[in-house]
Design a protein around this motif. Structure first.
Motif, PDB file in Angstrom:
ATOM      1  N   TYR A  81      46.520  36.900  45.072  1.00  7.26           N
ATOM      2  CA  TYR A  81      46.288  38.337  45.212  1.00  7.26           C
ATOM      3  C   TYR A  81      46.888  39.080  44.019  1.00  7.26           C
ATOM      4  CZ  TYR A  81      46.323  43.128  46.785  1.00  7.26           C
ATOM      5  OH  TYR A  81      46.125  44.493  46.843  1.00  7.26           O
ATOM      6  N   LYS A  82      48.097  38.684  43.629  1.00 12.04           N
ATOM      7  CA  LYS A  82      48.716  39.325  42.466  1.00 12.04           C
ATOM      8  C   LYS A  82      47.894  39.072  41.198  1.00 12.04           C
ATOM      9  CE  LYS A  82      52.933  37.701  43.550  1.00 12.04           C
ATOM     10  NZ  LYS A  82      52.981  37.600  45.028  1.00 12.04           N
ATOM     11  N   GLN A  83      47.285  37.914  41.108  1.00 11.34           N
ATOM     12  CA  GLN A  83      46.399  37.618  39.981  1.00 11.34           C
ATOM     13  C   GLN A  83      45.247  38.625  39.941  1.00 11.34           C
ATOM     14  OE1 GLN A  83      44.493  33.788  40.222  1.00 11.34           O
ATOM     15  NE2 GLN A  83      43.335  34.065  38.339  1.00 11.34           N
ATOM     16  N   GLN A  84      44.666  38.924  41.102  1.00 10.19           N
ATOM     17  CA  GLN A  84      43.578  39.892  41.173  1.00 10.19           C
ATOM     18  C   GLN A  84      44.047  41.292  40.743  1.00 10.19           C
ATOM     19  OE1 GLN A  84      42.082  39.762  45.178  1.00 10.19           O
ATOM     20  NE2 GLN A  84      41.635  37.570  45.098  1.00 10.19           N
ATOM     21  N   VAL A  85      45.259  41.654  41.161  1.00 12.12           N
ATOM     22  CA  VAL A  85      45.813  42.960  40.789  1.00 12.12           C
ATOM     23  C   VAL A  85      45.952  43.056  39.279  1.00 12.12           C
ATOM     24  CG1 VAL A  85      47.869  44.439  40.908  1.00 12.12           C
ATOM     25  CG2 VAL A  85      47.017  43.318  42.986  1.00 12.12           C
ATOM     26  N   VAL A  86      46.529  42.018  38.674  1.00 12.41           N
ATOM     27  CA  VAL A  86      46.755  42.017  37.228  1.00 12.41           C
ATOM     28  C   VAL A  86      45.429  42.042  36.468  1.00 12.41           C
ATOM     29  CG1 VAL A  86      47.587  40.604  35.307  1.00 12.41           C
ATOM     30  CG2 VAL A  86      49.029  40.947  37.310  1.00 12.41           C
ATOM     31  N   GLU A  87      44.457  41.272  36.909  1.00 20.59           N
ATOM     32  CA  GLU A  87      43.151  41.251  36.248  1.00 20.59           C
ATOM     33  C   GLU A  87      42.503  42.635  36.280  1.00 20.59           C
ATOM     34  OE1 GLU A  87      41.001  38.184  38.256  1.00 20.59           O
ATOM     35  OE2 GLU A  87      41.827  36.576  37.012  1.00 20.59           O
ATOM     36  N   ARG A  88      42.616  43.322  37.410  1.00 21.79           N
ATOM     37  CA  ARG A  88      42.029  44.658  37.507  1.00 21.79           C
ATOM     38  C   ARG A  88      42.773  45.647  36.622  1.00 21.79           C
ATOM     39  NH1 ARG A  88      43.784  48.589  40.060  1.00 21.79           N
ATOM     40  NH2 ARG A  88      45.087  47.333  41.432  1.00 21.79           N
ATOM     41  N   LEU A  89      44.106  45.538  36.572  1.00 18.96           N
ATOM     42  CA  LEU A  89      44.896  46.440  35.743  1.00 18.96           C
ATOM     43  C   LEU A  89      44.529  46.306  34.266  1.00 18.96           C
ATOM     44  CD1 LEU A  89      48.480  46.013  37.300  1.00 18.96           C
ATOM     45  CD2 LEU A  89      47.027  48.046  37.455  1.00 18.96           C
ATOM     46  N   SER A 113      49.325  34.614  35.221  1.00 18.37           N
ATOM     47  CA  SER A 113      49.154  34.494  33.774  1.00 18.37           C
ATOM     48  C   SER A 113      47.837  33.837  33.368  1.00 18.37           C
ATOM     49  CB  SER A 113      50.331  33.726  33.160  1.00 18.37           C
ATOM     50  OG  SER A 113      50.414  32.405  33.676  1.00 18.37           O
ATOM     51  N   GLN A 114      47.003  33.480  34.345  1.00 20.64           N
ATOM     52  CA  GLN A 114      45.697  32.921  34.020  1.00 20.64           C
ATOM     53  C   GLN A 114      44.902  33.937  33.197  1.00 20.64           C
ATOM     54  OE1 GLN A 114      44.670  29.825  34.843  1.00 20.64           O
ATOM     55  NE2 GLN A 114      46.438  29.301  36.116  1.00 20.64           N
ATOM     56  N   GLY A 115      44.281  33.480  32.120  1.00 16.21           N
ATOM     57  CA  GLY A 115      43.451  34.364  31.311  1.00 16.21           C
ATOM     58  C   GLY A 115      44.182  35.097  30.212  1.00 16.21           C
ATOM     59  N   PHE A 116      45.513  34.940  30.129  1.00 15.77           N
ATOM     60  CA  PHE A 116      46.270  35.575  29.044  1.00 15.77           C
ATOM     61  C   PHE A 116      46.345  34.640  27.839  1.00 15.77           C
ATOM     62  CE2 PHE A 116      47.506  38.338  32.438  1.00 15.77           C
ATOM     63  CZ  PHE A 116      47.836  39.540  31.828  1.00 15.77           C
ATOM     64  N   ARG A 117      46.261  35.227  26.659  1.00 17.25           N
ATOM     65  CA  ARG A 117      46.352  34.429  25.436  1.00 17.25           C
ATOM     66  C   ARG A 117      47.745  33.832  25.276  1.00 17.25           C
ATOM     67  NH1 ARG A 117      44.843  36.627  19.327  1.00 17.25           N
ATOM     68  NH2 ARG A 117      45.101  34.612  18.258  1.00 17.25           N
TER      69      ARG A 117
END
Length: 419
Positions: A81-89, A113-117
């Motif tokens: 869920y936190k991953q979804q929050v971060v992706e939207r932000l 941190s998924q998807g971060f460089r």
């Protein structure tokens, strides 16, 4: 990390993955080369992970921490869920850097941190750093692992898209703490630095905290610079409140968004100044103050119970207004409606009877009922006391809500679940 698990210990773990920990401890290990303490820790960790971290439990080679760390770490569900929050932000643009300043077992960090460089895990416990570094390699998750304190690492950050903190909620004596200022690190003291270093700051706090007070404390943390809490997320799993997430966005001027989540149920509020943390919505249907004349044959009546996150939010007036429902009494937080509501954030019930505590009324209302699920809300008896008085077994398809309605009258609502 796996080198501390010699072959004999690894074999023992594989042979007893489903074993009873207490029984295994009493039996011991026949092979003296088996590190029994470490083996039992890993078996217990794997068993916990099957429910809490299913995808990690299925991954061969994951090493688990001691019981306390497994108890404190996020579940896979809340981490995702936190991953979804971060992706939207962060939006659709390239995400450069996420820093977790309180890494722990690394569950939140792994998913967020998924998807971060670039992604940096920070933890002051050397044992947890070694364990996390090993597990990230097993999971194929490339990142930087830094073993140091939050205060030491924070000045080294040039700029991060997101900084995440989950302050430790135990004092030096192992006792639980809840206030932001009582946790380690003290986020209130670090707030000026944090705002300089990141676009978004995501804080995971105790579900025991009053979210209104938490927001207020953060807004007063740095008088010289504005602290804008843009979002509050109250996250529940299976109707148990698990965590409070606060998002600080220094570039946001929008009103605070209050998000209540319970599994797939998601409800958002934007509390206005006049309704902020309000408790209203406690007017029953005209002429129904005592609810002593309800006849299900004449009209359908529905009872609604908000889920744990909505209860924690406390926005009862907003809830009543949104769904055109009416609260029985200000402290009962149970709602009535003449309409069936398909998307209510909680449970819905069809009321089959309403009775007072009068012996004659009770006998008539419960004539054909032998068992029921009983809940008490703003009522002078406990669930067990009421069950004994009513002489009903637990369970079945009948739900009884014992509560107080207007003018202090006590009522039992006998219902069947509809959602």
């Amino acid at each position: 990390m796996m080198e501390i698990l010699n072959q004999q210990t690894q074999n023992f773990i594989r042979q007893h993955l489903d074993g009873d920990i207490r029984q295994l401890a009493l039996q011991g290990a026949k092979d003296p080369e088996v590190d029994l303490t470490l083996a039992l820790e890993q078996i217990a960790g794997r068993q916990t992970a099957r429910k809490k971290l299913p995808s990690w439990a299925e991954t061969e080679g994951i090493v688990y921490p001691p019981h306390l760390n497994m108890e404190q770490c996020s579940s896979e569900q809340t981490a995702r869920y936190k991953q979804q929050v971060v992706e939207r932000l962060c939006g659709e643009g390239e995400r450069q850097l996420l820093v977790d300043l309180t890494g722990g077992f690394g569950v939140d960090f792994y998913w967020m941190s998924q998807g971060f460089r670039h992604r940096t895990y920070v933890e002051q416990s050397e044992a947890l750093c070694l364990l996390a570094e090993h597990n990230f390699k097993v999971l194929g998750h490339t990142c930087s692992v830094c073993c140091c304190s939050t205060a030491t690492f924070l000045p080294t950050i040039s700029h991060a898209d997101v900084i995440f903190l989950d302050p430790a909620r135990r004092d030096d004596h192992g006792g639980r703490t809840y206030g932001i200022a009582d946790c380690t690190p003290n986020v209130l003291e670090l707030m000026p630095q944090l705002q300089e270093k990141a676009h978004f700051i995501v804080l995971k706090l105790s579900p025991m905290l009053d979210w209104c007070k938490a927001v207020g404390d953060l807004q007063q943390a740095a008088p010289a610079q504005r602290v804008h809490v843009s979002e509050v997320h109250i996250v529940s799993v299976d109707n148990e409140c698990k965590e409070l997430l606060l998002v600080i966005d220094k570039h946001c001027g929008e009103p605070l968004r209050l998000v209540c989540v319970n599994n797939a149920q998601r409800t958002e509020f934007i509390p206005s100044v006049g309704m902020f943390c309000s408790q209203g919505g406690n007017v029953l249907f005209p002429g129904w103050e005592f609810l002593s004349d309800y006849d299900p044959a004449e009209r359908a009546l529905y009872l609604y119970e908000p889920n744990a996150s909505v209860m924690k939010a406390g926005c009862f007036a907003e809830l009543a207004a949104r769904y055109a429902i009416q609260q029985m009494e200000q402290n009962s937080h149970l709602f009535l409606s003449l309409e069936k509501i398909s998307d209510f954030p909680g449970r819905g019930f069809l009321v089959e009877a309403v009775t007072s505590m009068n012996k004659k009324e009770l006998k008539q209302a419960l004539a054909n009922i032998r068992q029921a699920n009983i809940s008490v809300r703003n009522f002078p008896m406990s669930t067990e006391q009421l069950r004994q008085k009513l002489k009903l077994k637990d369970g079945g398809n009948i739900y009884i809500f014992a509560t107080t309605v207007q003018k202090g009258n006590h009522r039992l609502f006998i219902c069947r679940k509809i959602s």
